[in-house]
Design an enzyme around this catalytic site. Structure first.
Site, PDB file in Angstrom:
ATOM      1  N   GLU A 343       0.830  -1.196   0.000  1.00 20.98           N
ATOM      2  CA  GLU A 343       0.000   0.000   0.000  1.00 20.98           C
ATOM      3  C   GLU A 343       0.869   1.253   0.000  1.00 20.98           C
ATOM      4  O   GLU A 343       0.480   2.288  -0.542  1.00 20.98           O
ATOM      5  CB  GLU A 343      -0.944   0.008   1.208  1.00 20.98           C
ATOM      6  CG  GLU A 343      -2.019   1.092   1.118  1.00 20.98           C
ATOM      7  CD  GLU A 343      -3.144   0.899   2.118  1.00 20.98           C
ATOM      8  OE1 GLU A 343      -4.164   0.282   1.745  1.00 20.98           O
ATOM      9  OE2 GLU A 343      -3.004   1.348   3.266  1.00 20.98           O
ATOM     10  N   HIS A 374       5.469 -26.782   3.813  1.00 25.46           N
ATOM     11  CA  HIS A 374       4.572 -27.806   3.279  1.00 25.46           C
ATOM     12  C   HIS A 374       3.536 -27.206   2.340  1.00 25.46           C
ATOM     13  O   HIS A 374       2.537 -27.857   2.025  1.00 25.46           O
ATOM     14  CB  HIS A 374       3.901 -28.555   4.424  1.00 25.46           C
ATOM     15  CG  HIS A 374       4.870 -29.279   5.311  1.00 25.46           C
ATOM     16  ND1 HIS A 374       5.366 -30.523   5.005  1.00 25.46           N
ATOM     17  CD2 HIS A 374       5.469 -28.908   6.476  1.00 25.46           C
ATOM     18  CE1 HIS A 374       6.221 -30.898   5.952  1.00 25.46           C
ATOM     19  NE2 HIS A 374       6.294 -29.940   6.850  1.00 25.46           N
ATOM     20  N   LYS A 502     -13.599   2.102  -3.379  1.00 28.74           N
ATOM     21  CA  LYS A 502     -14.642   2.398  -2.393  1.00 28.74           C
ATOM     22  C   LYS A 502     -15.768   3.219  -3.032  1.00 28.74           C
ATOM     23  O   LYS A 502     -16.953   2.990  -2.776  1.00 28.74           O
ATOM     24  CB  LYS A 502     -14.049   3.157  -1.209  1.00 28.74           C
ATOM     25  CG  LYS A 502     -13.047   2.372  -0.378  1.00 28.74           C
ATOM     26  CD  LYS A 502     -12.510   3.258   0.746  1.00 28.74           C
ATOM     27  CE  LYS A 502     -11.470   2.538   1.585  1.00 28.74           C
ATOM     28  NZ  LYS A 502     -10.914   3.408   2.650  1.00 28.74           N
TER      29      LYS A 502
END
Length: 539
Positions: A343, A374, A502
């Protein structure tokens, strides 16, 4: 010689060759207080390090560091300073007394609330003691406190009554739905953490819990007063929502959300580790601030870490970076760094408003090391992608000072050693691959068992994971991000790329809610998906 020429030379040199120098670890590692940075497994030599330090000087990094630690508006697109460092200034600091007093006034208010809750003196509307605290936030208001409270779980303070801290961030209500079934309204306190107090994700969750509380306890103002606190810059919106002035904690426009955990946004942290623990957390970060400002470039941990990232991204063309802590308590650290780094530095426009002509932030990802081994280590070791990595581990895990074990102390220490062994083994294998085998062994090795190696990594060792060293570590990465922003000539303190999404969501929401049917400005894909969603939801 130019840096790119040095990089081109080193591209054809395997790390195993560089380690013919028996003193390489001493030459390419630096320590500060409780942290040690080993960067000897990076694909560098002394000439490349010197060139990187010269590049930092050419870009006037020393001047930019001074500008950061001032009241200058270096967040130029928003005309704000970036003074998150001020949140951890000690009370006796003399340079900015007004600023220190302003910050500590809020911290002291937070400390009083923390001590009241710990003492079992904070009560809900019915007079029962609060036993659960729920932090409602998103982004920096969630990731930072969540990461730190989990990482410092061993330092949880004893309280008069058991106290549990919870986190809610998802806007779909799934976290909240599960949580509310476990909680009692009478004994739950909610923290609404939102810099603007306008983030729809956070306020949607807050509205839901307000309705839940009032359904159980009534619509009396005492319910809002006793069951909600808020942290924001916006006093008017907090008041309009119903937060009592005594329960409002202030932050400032000059604090970015991803840098806000040092403020009262860190209330869940203080509730977990106590007032003294939180002060130690701030002190560790301040210590790194001082180091960043004063240490020579060649000994400066944030500068070294930042310039190594520039070297890998811009000169070795490594576009992805893995964060690999070997301690389960640091489960959320990679997620936290994803926001901090991507960001901040995920930008393509320079400070002079022209487009960059170089690569900026790499893709940051990661997982706790044993789980990652893993999952995606196969790609690291035998895939086609070049990846740089940071390995992080505490030297000491279990101490008599922290814990008292009866029969299993030796076993737990042995488990910690197992984690450390894997940390060292994986960084070694990434660096050297199958190069350490003899010619005869290599000749008999099937291709599918061959490890190329030559994947660069740094290792960060903490003497112990505690409030002070974690504060130092977070501040180290904050300053690393700033160093890279200076080299790339970008502003790391705005996030305009987040804002437009937004706005578009606010455009679509009324259509989904049946309050509007205007889709003229939308593309055919979005229109089609909306029609499908409306058809399914109505059916």
């Amino acid at each position: 010689m130019k840096i790119q020429q040095l990089a081109d030379q080193l591209k054809s040199v395997n790390l195993s060759t560089l380690f013919n120098d028996s003193d390489r670890f001493n030459e390419f590692s630096q320590s500060f207080e409780g942290l040690t940075l080993d960067f000897s497994k990076q694909r560098i030599n002394q000439d490349s390090v010197n060139s990187l330090m010269n590049l930092a000087k050419e870009k006037q990094l020393d001047d930019w560091i001074q500008r950061l630690f001032s009241k200058e508006c270096i967040n130029d697109t928003e005309q704000r300073a970036a003074m998150h460092w001020a949140l951890r200034l000690p009370k006796e600091h003399q340079k900015y007394p007004d600023l220190v007093n302003e910050v500590h006034a809020q911290l002291e208010r937070m400390y009083r609330l923390v001590e009241q809750i710990h003492a079992g003196q904070y009560r809900g509307a019915t007079g029962e003691v609060v036993t659960d605290v729920v932090n409602i936030g998103v982004g920096g208001s969630d990731l930072g406190p969540l990461m730190v409270t989990h990482a410092l779980s061993d330092f949880k303070v004893k309280t008069t009554k058991p106290l549990s801290i919870h986190f809610v961030s998802t806007m779909d209500g799934s976290q909240l739905s599960d949580l509310l079934h476990q909680l009692r309204p009478e004994t739950t306190l909610f923290i609404i953490s939102s810099k603007s107090f306008g983030t729809i994700d956070t306020l949607s969750n807050a509205e839901t819990v307000r309705a839940w509380l009032m359904k159980a306890l009534g619509h009396d103002q005492i319910v809002l007063h006793n069951h909600f606190v808020a942290v924001s810059t916006n006093i008017e919106k907090m008041t309009a929502w119903g937060i009592h002035p005594d329960r409002q904690f202030l932050m400032w426009e000059w604090v970015g959300g991803r840098y806000s955990l040092w403020s009262c946004i860190g209330l869940p942290i203080a509730l977990t580790i106590g007032v003294e623990g939180f002060k130690n957390f701030l002190a560790g970060a301040h210590s790194m601030d001082e180091h960043f400002q004063s240490a020579p470039f060649s000994e400066n941990l944030p500068i070294l870490l930042g310039m190594l990232g520039v070297w890998n991204t811009n000169y070795l063309n490594i576009q992805t970076h893995a964060v690999l802590p070997y301690d389960g308590r640091m489960k959320y650290f990679a997620s936290y760094l994803q926001q901090l780094e991507m960001e901040s530095n995920g930008k393509s426009i320079q400070r002079d408003q022209t487009e960059v002509t170089w690569t900026t932030c790499p893709i940051v990802w990661g997982e706790v090391g044993p789980n990652a081994q893993h999952a995606f280590y196969q790609l690291l070791h035998q895939g086609t992608q070049a990846v740089s990595s940071d390995f992080i581990a505490p030297i000491q895990r279990y101490t008599a000072k922290q814990f008292t074990y009866a029969d299993n102390e030796d076993e737990l220490i042995e488990q910690h050693h197992l984690a450390l062994a894997n940390c060292l083994a994986q960084s070694r294998l990434l660096a050297f691959g199958s190069q350490s085998l003899s010619e005869d062994e290599l000749a008999q090795l099937p291709k599918y068992q061959y490890y190329e190696g030559n994947q660069p990594s740094s290792t960060l060792l903490l003497d112990e994971l505690n409030p002070r060293t974690l504060g130092m570590l977070i501040a180290l990465y904050e300053h690393k991000v700033f160093v890279q922003s200076v080299i790339w000539n970008i502003n790391p303190f705005d996030q305009w790329g987040v804002e437009k999404g937004k706005a578009i969501a606010n455009q679509i929401l009324p259509i989904l809610n049946g309050e509007s049917d205007s889709m003229d400005e939308l593309d055919v894909s979005t229109k089609g998906l909306i029609q499908l969603l409306l058809g399914k939801s109505n059916g």
